[in-house]
Design a protein around this motif. Sequence first.
Motif, PDB file in Angstrom:
ATOM      1  N   ILE A  34      10.724  59.698  96.750  1.00  0.00           N
ATOM      2  CA  ILE A  34      10.829  58.591  95.794  1.00  0.00           C
ATOM      3  C   ILE A  34      12.228  58.004  95.867  1.00  0.00           C
ATOM      4  CG2 ILE A  34      10.707  57.949  93.350  1.00  0.00           C
ATOM      5  CD1 ILE A  34       8.728  60.315  93.013  1.00  0.00           C
ATOM      6  N   ALA A  35      12.327  56.725  96.181  1.00  0.00           N
ATOM      7  CA  ALA A  35      13.634  56.055  96.244  1.00  0.00           C
ATOM      8  C   ALA A  35      13.950  55.480  94.875  1.00  0.00           C
ATOM      9  CB  ALA A  35      13.600  54.949  97.294  1.00  0.00           C
ATOM     10  N   GLY A  36      15.007  55.983  94.232  1.00  0.00           N
ATOM     11  CA  GLY A  36      15.419  55.443  92.931  1.00  0.00           C
ATOM     12  C   GLY A  36      15.140  56.407  91.791  1.00  0.00           C
ATOM     13  N   GLY A  37      16.197  56.809  91.092  1.00  0.00           N
ATOM     14  CA  GLY A  37      16.068  57.758  89.973  1.00  0.00           C
ATOM     15  C   GLY A  37      16.237  57.101  88.622  1.00  0.00           C
ATOM     16  N   GLY A  38      15.671  55.891  88.470  1.00  0.00           N
ATOM     17  CA  GLY A  38      15.538  55.289  87.140  1.00  0.00           C
ATOM     18  C   GLY A  38      14.305  55.899  86.479  1.00  0.00           C
ATOM     19  N   LEU A  39      13.931  55.359  85.322  1.00  0.00           N
ATOM     20  CA  LEU A  39      12.786  55.915  84.598  1.00  0.00           C
ATOM     21  C   LEU A  39      11.522  55.921  85.443  1.00  0.00           C
ATOM     22  CD1 LEU A  39      12.697  54.734  80.878  1.00  0.00           C
ATOM     23  CD2 LEU A  39      13.105  57.021  81.782  1.00  0.00           C
ATOM     24  N   ALA A  40      11.309  54.861  86.253  1.00  0.00           N
ATOM     25  CA  ALA A  40      10.080  54.765  87.055  1.00  0.00           C
ATOM     26  C   ALA A  40      10.019  55.900  88.070  1.00  0.00           C
ATOM     27  CB  ALA A  40      10.008  53.410  87.746  1.00  0.00           C
ATOM     28  N   GLY A  41      11.089  56.073  88.842  1.00  0.00           N
ATOM     29  CA  GLY A  41      11.097  57.118  89.862  1.00  0.00           C
ATOM     30  C   GLY A  41      11.014  58.510  89.259  1.00  0.00           C
ATOM     31  N   LEU A  42      11.734  58.730  88.170  1.00  0.00           N
ATOM     32  CA  LEU A  42      11.760  60.050  87.539  1.00  0.00           C
ATOM     33  C   LEU A  42      10.406  60.404  86.932  1.00  0.00           C
ATOM     34  CD1 LEU A  42      15.209  59.726  85.739  1.00  0.00           C
ATOM     35  CD2 LEU A  42      14.707  61.208  87.707  1.00  0.00           C
ATOM     36  N   CYS A  43       9.793  59.427  86.269  1.00  0.00           N
ATOM     37  CA  CYS A  43       8.505  59.691  85.626  1.00  0.00           C
ATOM     38  C   CYS A  43       7.428  59.937  86.684  1.00  0.00           C
ATOM     39  CB  CYS A  43       8.133  58.512  84.722  1.00  0.00           C
ATOM     40  SG  CYS A  43       6.583  58.737  83.867  1.00  0.00           S
ATOM     41  N   ALA A  44       7.486  59.175  87.796  1.00  0.00           N
ATOM     42  CA  ALA A  44       6.519  59.401  88.881  1.00  0.00           C
ATOM     43  C   ALA A  44       6.688  60.817  89.424  1.00  0.00           C
ATOM     44  CB  ALA A  44       6.718  58.361  89.981  1.00  0.00           C
ATOM     45  N   ALA A  45       7.944  61.244  89.631  1.00  0.00           N
ATOM     46  CA  ALA A  45       8.189  62.597  90.167  1.00  0.00           C
ATOM     47  C   ALA A  45       7.689  63.662  89.192  1.00  0.00           C
ATOM     48  CB  ALA A  45       9.677  62.775  90.428  1.00  0.00           C
ATOM     49  N   TYR A  46       7.926  63.425  87.914  1.00  0.00           N
ATOM     50  CA  TYR A  46       7.507  64.390  86.885  1.00  0.00           C
ATOM     51  C   TYR A  46       5.986  64.564  86.901  1.00  0.00           C
ATOM     52  CZ  TYR A  46       6.604  66.040  82.109  1.00  0.00           C
ATOM     53  OH  TYR A  46       6.157  66.732  81.010  1.00  0.00           O
ATOM     54  N   GLU A  47       5.273  63.442  86.895  1.00  0.00           N
ATOM     55  CA  GLU A  47       3.806  63.537  86.852  1.00  0.00           C
ATOM     56  C   GLU A  47       3.233  64.058  88.172  1.00  0.00           C
ATOM     57  OE1 GLU A  47       2.305  63.565  84.267  1.00  0.00           O
ATOM     58  OE2 GLU A  47       3.145  62.187  82.804  1.00  0.00           O
ATOM     59  N   LEU A  48       3.840  63.666  89.305  1.00  0.00           N
ATOM     60  CA  LEU A  48       3.357  64.167  90.599  1.00  0.00           C
ATOM     61  C   LEU A  48       3.590  65.674  90.685  1.00  0.00           C
ATOM     62  CD1 LEU A  48       4.600  61.254  92.890  1.00  0.00           C
ATOM     63  CD2 LEU A  48       2.201  61.905  92.517  1.00  0.00           C
ATOM     64  N   GLY A  49       4.732  66.128  90.175  1.00  0.00           N
ATOM     65  CA  GLY A  49       5.039  67.560  90.175  1.00  0.00           C
ATOM     66  C   GLY A  49       4.026  68.343  89.355  1.00  0.00           C
ATOM     67  N   ARG A  50       3.630  67.770  88.231  1.00  0.00           N
ATOM     68  CA  ARG A  50       2.639  68.452  87.381  1.00  0.00           C
ATOM     69  C   ARG A  50       1.298  68.581  88.074  1.00  0.00           C
ATOM     70  NH1 ARG A  50       3.251  67.798  81.574  1.00  0.00           N
ATOM     71  NH2 ARG A  50       1.207  66.850  81.524  1.00  0.00           N
ATOM     72  N   LEU A  51       1.045  67.684  89.031  1.00  0.00           N
ATOM     73  CA  LEU A  51      -0.215  67.746  89.781  1.00  0.00           C
ATOM     74  C   LEU A  51      -0.085  68.618  91.029  1.00  0.00           C
ATOM     75  CD1 LEU A  51      -1.139  63.989  89.427  1.00  0.00           C
ATOM     76  CD2 LEU A  51      -2.394  65.908  88.435  1.00  0.00           C
ATOM     77  N   GLY A  52       1.067  69.232  91.200  1.00  0.00           N
ATOM     78  CA  GLY A  52       1.241  70.163  92.315  1.00  0.00           C
ATOM     79  C   GLY A  52       1.857  69.542  93.550  1.00  0.00           C
ATOM     80  N   HIS A  53       2.196  68.249  93.502  1.00  0.00           N
ATOM     81  CA  HIS A  53       2.812  67.624  94.680  1.00  0.00           C
ATOM     82  C   HIS A  53       4.292  67.983  94.750  1.00  0.00           C
ATOM     83  CE1 HIS A  53      -0.803  65.332  95.461  1.00  0.00           C
ATOM     84  NE2 HIS A  53      -0.829  64.917  94.207  1.00  0.00           N
ATOM     85  N   ASP A  54       4.853  67.831  95.957  1.00  0.00           N
ATOM     86  CA  ASP A  54       6.274  68.134  96.181  1.00  0.00           C
ATOM     87  C   ASP A  54       7.015  66.788  96.217  1.00  0.00           C
ATOM     88  OD1 ASP A  54       8.718  68.998  97.108  1.00  0.00           O
ATOM     89  OD2 ASP A  54       8.028  69.274  99.180  1.00  0.00           O
ATOM     90  N   ALA A  55       7.544  66.391  95.060  1.00  0.00           N
ATOM     91  CA  ALA A  55       8.186  65.071  94.968  1.00  0.00           C
ATOM     92  C   ALA A  55       9.698  65.226  94.935  1.00  0.00           C
ATOM     93  CB  ALA A  55       7.700  64.343  93.717  1.00  0.00           C
ATOM     94  N   ILE A  56      10.384  64.442  95.758  1.00  0.00           N
ATOM     95  CA  ILE A  56      11.856  64.465  95.775  1.00  0.00           C
ATOM     96  C   ILE A  56      12.360  63.065  95.458  1.00  0.00           C
ATOM     97  CG2 ILE A  56      13.927  64.886  97.172  1.00  0.00           C
ATOM     98  CD1 ILE A  56      12.207  66.683  98.959  1.00  0.00           C
ATOM     99  N   VAL A  57      13.262  62.973  94.467  1.00  0.00           N
ATOM    100  CA  VAL A  57      13.836  61.678  94.091  1.00  0.00           C
ATOM    101  C   VAL A  57      15.188  61.530  94.783  1.00  0.00           C
ATOM    102  CG1 VAL A  57      14.681  60.244  92.179  1.00  0.00           C
ATOM    103  CG2 VAL A  57      12.718  61.773  91.820  1.00  0.00           C
ATOM    104  N   LEU A  58      15.400  60.402  95.455  1.00  0.00           N
ATOM    105  CA  LEU A  58      16.701  60.098  96.057  1.00  0.00           C
ATOM    106  C   LEU A  58      17.376  59.040  95.200  1.00  0.00           C
ATOM    107  CD1 LEU A  58      15.674  59.883  99.834  1.00  0.00           C
ATOM    108  CD2 LEU A  58      16.276  61.907  98.475  1.00  0.00           C
ATOM    109  N   GLU A  59      18.485  59.390  94.593  1.00  0.00           N
ATOM    110  CA  GLU A  59      19.187  58.484  93.685  1.00  0.00           C
ATOM    111  C   GLU A  59      20.591  58.231  94.237  1.00  0.00           C
ATOM    112  OE1 GLU A  59      18.883  56.470  90.908  1.00  0.00           O
ATOM    113  OE2 GLU A  59      21.032  56.181  91.265  1.00  0.00           O
ATOM    114  N   ALA A  60      20.949  56.952  94.337  1.00  0.00           N
ATOM    115  CA  ALA A  60      22.231  56.592  94.942  1.00  0.00           C
ATOM    116  C   ALA A  60      23.419  57.002  94.074  1.00  0.00           C
ATOM    117  CB  ALA A  60      22.272  55.088  95.190  1.00  0.00           C
TER     118      ALA A  60
END
Length: 467
Positions: A34-60
Amino acid sequence: MPTRRQALALLLSPIGQRQESRNDGRRPTQRIIIAGGGLAGLCAAYELGRLGHDAIVLEAQMRPGGRVRTLRDSFAQGVSVEAGAARIPNTHDLTLHYAREMGLTLEPAVPPELHTAYHVRGRRIVMDGKAEDWPLPLTGEERREGLAGLRKRYIEAALQKVRERGFARDELAAFRDWDRPTVGAWLRSEGASEGAVELMTLGMGPEIGSAAWYLMYSMNLAGVRESFHIQGGNEQLPRALAARVNVRYGCAVTAIEQTEAGVKVIARRGNGIEVFEAARAVCALPCPVIGPALDGARLTGAKMAAIRSQRYSRSVKVFLQTRTRFWRAQGLNGSVNTDLPIERLMAGTGETGTERGTLAAFPIGAYAAELESMDDAERVRTALEQARRIFPEMGREFEGGVSKCWGLDPWQRGAFAIHGPGEIGNIATLARPEGRIHFAGEHTSRWTGWMQAALESAQRVVREINA
Ligand SMILES: Cc1cc2nc3c(=O)[nH]c(=O)nc-3n(C[C@H](O)[C@H](O)[C@H](O)COP(=O)(O)OP(=O)(O)OC[C@H]3O[C@@H](n4cnc5c(N)ncnc54)[C@H](O)[C@@H]3O)c2cc1C
């Protein structure tokens, strides 16, 4: 048949909870960058993680949250301000939901018994339910109706038509009939006088965007009775999400590429380059900072054109610290819309254990660019001079100030998306996934300009990936 309470609980339940049963082990988990650690990127990572996916956020940057940023350092003890997102309207269910899910405390942004005011042609008009005497060229009927009557006649009537045109089924398509004219041209075509046009667009101007964008903004505030703020600062929300996901800070994404088999995301960190390979990528970057990062992403011409042409407000906030919150003694909440160049003043929401307060000059229209051309001290002087015309008390109350120019922030280059004539359909184009790349962020949602937009876009992306 669920009870109303059960139905509401289901609606407000996090997407992960609703989809967990569908992700029952038969669905392969995926690595997602996930490119971008604003609310959108963080929330996507949070929900994907809860579903068992391996999500990594890259924040500048070195901090999460992007446009949700609480500032304390420049202010006296007990005073903090919101450089970006300040208020959570009571109808913004997703923002309220995630704040509660993260265990954060919501408090009224301003005391509800206090009133908003207007400062027009040097005259103060307080919205306290008494008769309004606008110093504007209104017709006799418009004068009798007052601002609430004008809003009812033009805006609420149009919103009702939007609902009748299928807003519940297709939110964006329902606004199409208002997509061509600017808000000013549309109001004039409906019979509003120049004075009424000025009043209904005070603080943004009649040419800021299309009538469709203005009505969408109005829809996003329909039915709002009060607004909240997160105790300790709104920044607590992205921080709480970031604590629950895998974020790599200081990682500036320079390229997102895709093949039939997967994606490659290239990021600059320190003096080096890191390459991440994954099944999918989410681009949660604001359009103005994407630059050439998607040039090798094999996207359609329509998508690239929408990203490149997306306009943003260059909002500036100039915070003026005061010895006391003196406006409250006058029955005012500190929100003042004005025909002065600063467009509006807004009181801070983050004072604890102190008499002090802040008023922020917060233009979102053309004047923001003028403020950008000044240095910080000049911005403060200019904002103070105009604030004094609204509140002469500022002469003795003012203690100092600082400013934040979102258009000059290298990781933002703008405050929020604004849609001009013919552009409302861009939201759908900006949101559409292409191949293995998904798109989240404030600009991809009809809630544009709000935290709710970022969160809604994150939930959409999770549904796309987990479909
Ligand atoms: C002045 C202002 C007032 C607002 N007021 C309100 C309000 O009162 N209420 C409300 O609900 N909302 C408000 N908003 C809107 C709200 O803040 C945003 O809609 C929301 O925070 C956007 O989140 P996002 O994740 O889409 O984008 P962002 O928060 O912009 O996140 C994008 C992230 O990407 C990062 N980034 C940029 N380039 C790169 C790169 N190359 N590589 C990696 N990372 C990168 C940035 O550092 C940032 O962290 C306001 C916004 C502003 C600016």
